[in-house]
Write a protein that holds these residues in place. Structure first.
Motif, mmCIF file in Angstrom:
data_model
loop_
_atom_site.group_PDB
_atom_site.id
_atom_site.type_symbol
_atom_site.label_atom_id
_atom_site.label_comp_id
_atom_site.label_asym_id
_atom_site.label_seq_id
_atom_site.Cartn_x
_atom_site.Cartn_y
_atom_site.Cartn_z
ATOM 1 N N VAL A 11 0.842 -1.202 0.000
ATOM 2 C CA VAL A 11 0.000 0.000 0.000
ATOM 3 C C VAL A 11 0.876 1.250 0.000
ATOM 4 C CG1 VAL A 11 -1.674 1.354 1.309
ATOM 5 C CG2 VAL A 11 -1.977 -1.123 1.081
ATOM 6 N N LEU A 12 1.893 1.255 0.858
ATOM 7 C CA LEU A 12 2.820 2.387 0.911
ATOM 8 C C LEU A 12 3.506 2.584 -0.438
ATOM 9 C CD1 LEU A 12 4.654 4.544 2.258
ATOM 10 C CD2 LEU A 12 6.140 2.652 2.991
ATOM 11 N N VAL A 13 4.029 1.507 -1.007
ATOM 12 C CA VAL A 13 4.742 1.599 -2.279
ATOM 13 C C VAL A 13 3.810 2.103 -3.376
ATOM 14 C CG1 VAL A 13 5.882 0.250 -4.091
ATOM 15 C CG2 VAL A 13 6.473 -0.130 -1.683
ATOM 16 N N LEU A 14 2.573 1.627 -3.395
ATOM 17 C CA LEU A 14 1.618 2.041 -4.425
ATOM 18 C C LEU A 14 1.334 3.541 -4.340
ATOM 19 C CD1 LEU A 14 -0.358 1.376 -6.702
ATOM 20 C CD2 LEU A 14 -2.078 0.850 -4.953
ATOM 21 N N PHE A 15 1.020 4.035 -3.145
ATOM 22 C CA PHE A 15 0.749 5.464 -2.980
ATOM 23 C C PHE A 15 1.983 6.293 -3.311
ATOM 24 C CE2 PHE A 15 -3.126 4.278 -0.880
ATOM 25 C CZ PHE A 15 -3.945 5.403 -0.971
ATOM 26 N N ALA A 16 3.148 5.840 -2.853
ATOM 27 C CA ALA A 16 4.372 6.599 -3.093
ATOM 28 C C ALA A 16 4.720 6.648 -4.571
ATOM 29 C CB ALA A 16 5.518 5.992 -2.290
ATOM 30 N N LEU A 17 4.408 5.570 -5.294
ATOM 31 C CA LEU A 17 4.650 5.556 -6.734
ATOM 32 C C LEU A 17 3.680 6.481 -7.469
ATOM 33 C CD1 LEU A 17 5.329 1.781 -7.513
ATOM 34 C CD2 LEU A 17 6.886 3.680 -7.916
ATOM 35 N N VAL A 18 2.405 6.415 -7.108
ATOM 36 C CA VAL A 18 1.394 7.230 -7.791
ATOM 37 C C VAL A 18 1.701 8.714 -7.652
ATOM 38 C CG1 VAL A 18 -1.027 7.936 -7.738
ATOM 39 C CG2 VAL A 18 -0.438 5.507 -7.646
ATOM 40 N N PHE A 19 2.081 9.128 -6.429
ATOM 41 C CA PHE A 19 2.345 10.549 -6.182
ATOM 42 C C PHE A 19 3.831 10.906 -6.296
ATOM 43 C CE2 PHE A 19 -1.643 9.708 -3.903
ATOM 44 C CZ PHE A 19 -2.424 10.755 -4.355
ATOM 45 N N ASP A 20 4.665 9.891 -6.574
ATOM 46 C CA ASP A 20 6.120 10.082 -6.637
ATOM 47 C C ASP A 20 6.608 10.906 -5.435
ATOM 48 O OD1 ASP A 20 8.666 9.718 -7.634
ATOM 49 O OD2 ASP A 20 8.603 11.496 -8.909
ATOM 50 N N MET A 21 6.272 10.454 -4.265
ATOM 51 C CA MET A 21 6.581 11.179 -3.036
ATOM 52 C C MET A 21 8.086 11.330 -2.852
ATOM 53 S SD MET A 21 3.865 9.361 -0.452
ATOM 54 C CE MET A 21 2.095 9.412 -0.753
ATOM 55 N N ASP A 22 8.558 12.544 -2.853
ATOM 56 C CA ASP A 22 9.979 12.855 -2.678
ATOM 57 C C ASP A 22 10.858 12.052 -3.642
ATOM 58 O OD1 ASP A 22 12.002 14.365 -1.430
ATOM 59 O OD2 ASP A 22 12.511 12.692 -0.097
ATOM 60 N N GLY A 23 10.381 11.864 -4.877
ATOM 61 C CA GLY A 23 11.156 11.132 -5.876
ATOM 62 C C GLY A 23 11.225 9.640 -5.630
ATOM 63 N N PHE A 24 10.173 9.069 -5.065
ATOM 64 C CA PHE A 24 10.177 7.656 -4.655
ATOM 65 C C PHE A 24 10.377 6.706 -5.837
ATOM 66 C CE2 PHE A 24 8.048 3.654 -3.605
ATOM 67 C CZ PHE A 24 8.567 3.378 -2.344
ATOM 68 N N ARG A 25 9.881 7.073 -7.001
ATOM 69 C CA ARG A 25 9.932 6.141 -8.135
ATOM 70 C C ARG A 25 11.349 5.713 -8.489
ATOM 71 N NH1 ARG A 25 5.841 9.735 -11.863
ATOM 72 N NH2 ARG A 25 3.937 9.347 -10.626
ATOM 73 N N ALA A 26 12.299 6.594 -8.272
ATOM 74 C CA ALA A 26 13.682 6.296 -8.666
ATOM 75 C C ALA A 26 14.286 5.139 -7.874
ATOM 76 C CB ALA A 26 14.549 7.546 -8.502
ATOM 77 N N SER A 27 13.728 4.847 -6.702
ATOM 78 C CA SER A 27 14.344 3.815 -5.854
ATOM 79 C C SER A 27 13.327 2.838 -5.287
ATOM 80 C CB SER A 27 15.095 4.474 -4.691
ATOM 81 O OG SER A 27 14.225 5.281 -3.910
#
Length: 363
Positions: free
Chosen positions: A102-118
């Motif tokens: 759930v955390l990873v999904l939300f962080a990916l959708v909103f790219d929280m603090d550049g989350f997608r890169a890592s």
């Protein structure tokens, strides 16, 4: 499928082999300690990011986890039943990954603090390795995952150690982990290891301390000493010492090392069951509920903060108001997550018993 058939080679002393009912009561209080550790995390992240008792909340979480997992595995080892190690790992994944996804999904959708890169590092429980390599806690919404990573990396080897080695060698291994991680963390600079690695990777000593505490308390006399009132009072004094000693003591390696036996004694006392006010605090309905959802609260709380400050930027500070608002919202989200996602999925664990009778049926 990896299976280890463990024969009963020894037995717990009668005084330290509690009934199932007593064990359940004791685990309620230990779960209460986990809830207190979670509240400590929220306090530090949202109210006071420079507490006098630095490392206390994480060390408590680690000691509790090391103690409990050793109790579960050691009891399985002595049961004389077949132990399915693959099912143990599958059960861990069923418990951990729903909230993490759930955390990873939300962080990916909103790219929280550049989350997608890592995101791959965080999904695979390697955030602590990533932070050590990059020498940064970016993305900060995953910055708290390092402690879970250390714990899960420890859990990769600990079932094999407990289930496959003779009792005497288990003591040698846990002492080696305890001494080795302390040595690397304290002396990493002299060995050319930078502080990122010593903090985010070589921090498993409280887990090993909790494991050792359980092994030692299989001896009834040791357990009696550790759960005694003098041991409790001495432990409280040690944990509270930064409040009356010199400034900075709570951030020192001395305090970090002294707190481990103190926390072990408190965990042993909770395992055997405190009475009076302490027992009530650790087992009242509110604390029990917080313990149930504590994993979700821990996983989601920084994500909740990120989402809230997109709408209310003035909450991107550490103060009592932020603590109350973000903690309440994190608890709310964790409650929904538990009942809607985590608890239903966790029922799958019933189909994956870690122990079976010699005839192949689940006892």
């Amino acid at each position: 499928m990896l299976e280890a058939e463990i024969a009963t080679t020894t037995a717990l002393p009668a005084a330290s082999a509690p009934s199932d009912q007593a064990t359940n009561a004791r685990r309620v209080q230990i779960d209460g300690l986990r809830a207190l550790a979670m509240v400590g995390v929220l306090y530090v992240h949202f109210w006071n990011n420079d507490p006098l008792t630095e490392h206390l909340r994480v060390s408590l979480f680690f000691v509790v986890s090391g103690f409990l997992i050793t109790h579960i595995l050691y009891k399985a080892k002595l049961s004389g039943r077949k132990v399915n190690v693959a099912n143990y790992y599958a059960r861990r994944a069923i418990r951990l990954f729903p909230a993490l996804l759930v955390l990873v999904l939300f962080a990916l959708v909103f790219d929280m603090d550049g989350f997608r890169a890592s995101f791959g590092w965080h999904l695979l429980q390697l955030s602590n390795i990533y932070f050590s390599l990059t020498q940064s806690t970016k993305p900060w919404i995953a910055g708290h995952l390092w402690s879970l990573n250390v714990l899960e990396q420890y859990y990769l080897i600990w079932p094999l150690v407990i289930l496959l080695l003779p009792i005497q060698r288990i003591y040698v291994v846990v002492l080696g982990i305890l001494v080795g991680t302390i040595f690397l963390r304290v002396n990493g600079g002299h060995l050319g290891v930078n502080g990122w690695w010593t903090f985010f990777v070589f921090s498993a000593d409280p887990i090993a301390a909790g494991a050792l505490a359980y092994l030692l308390t299989t001896n009834a006399k040791v357990a009696e000493v550790l759960r005694s009132q003098p041991a409790l009072l001495a432990s409280i004094v040690v944990l509270a010492s930064p409040l009356f000693l010199w400034e900075g003591f709570g951030h020192s390696e001395t305090y970090r090392l002294l707190m481990q036996p103190a926390l072990c004694a408190i965990v042993v006392g909770a395992f055997h069951g405190y009475g009076g006010l302490i027992g009530w605090v650790l087992s009242n309905p509110i604390v029990r509920f917080l313990s149930t959802i504590s994993y979700g609260v821990y996983i989601y709380h920084l994500m909740v903060w990120w989402l809230v400050v997109q709408v209310v930027p003035e909450l991107f500070v550490t103060d009592p108001r932020t603590f109350v608002v973000i903690s309440a919202l994190s608890i709310l989200l964790a409650t929904v997550s538990w009942y809607a996602i985590e608890e239903p999925i966790s029922r799958l664990k019933d189909k994956l018993p870690t122990t079976t009778s010699r005839t192949g049926t689940h006892p």
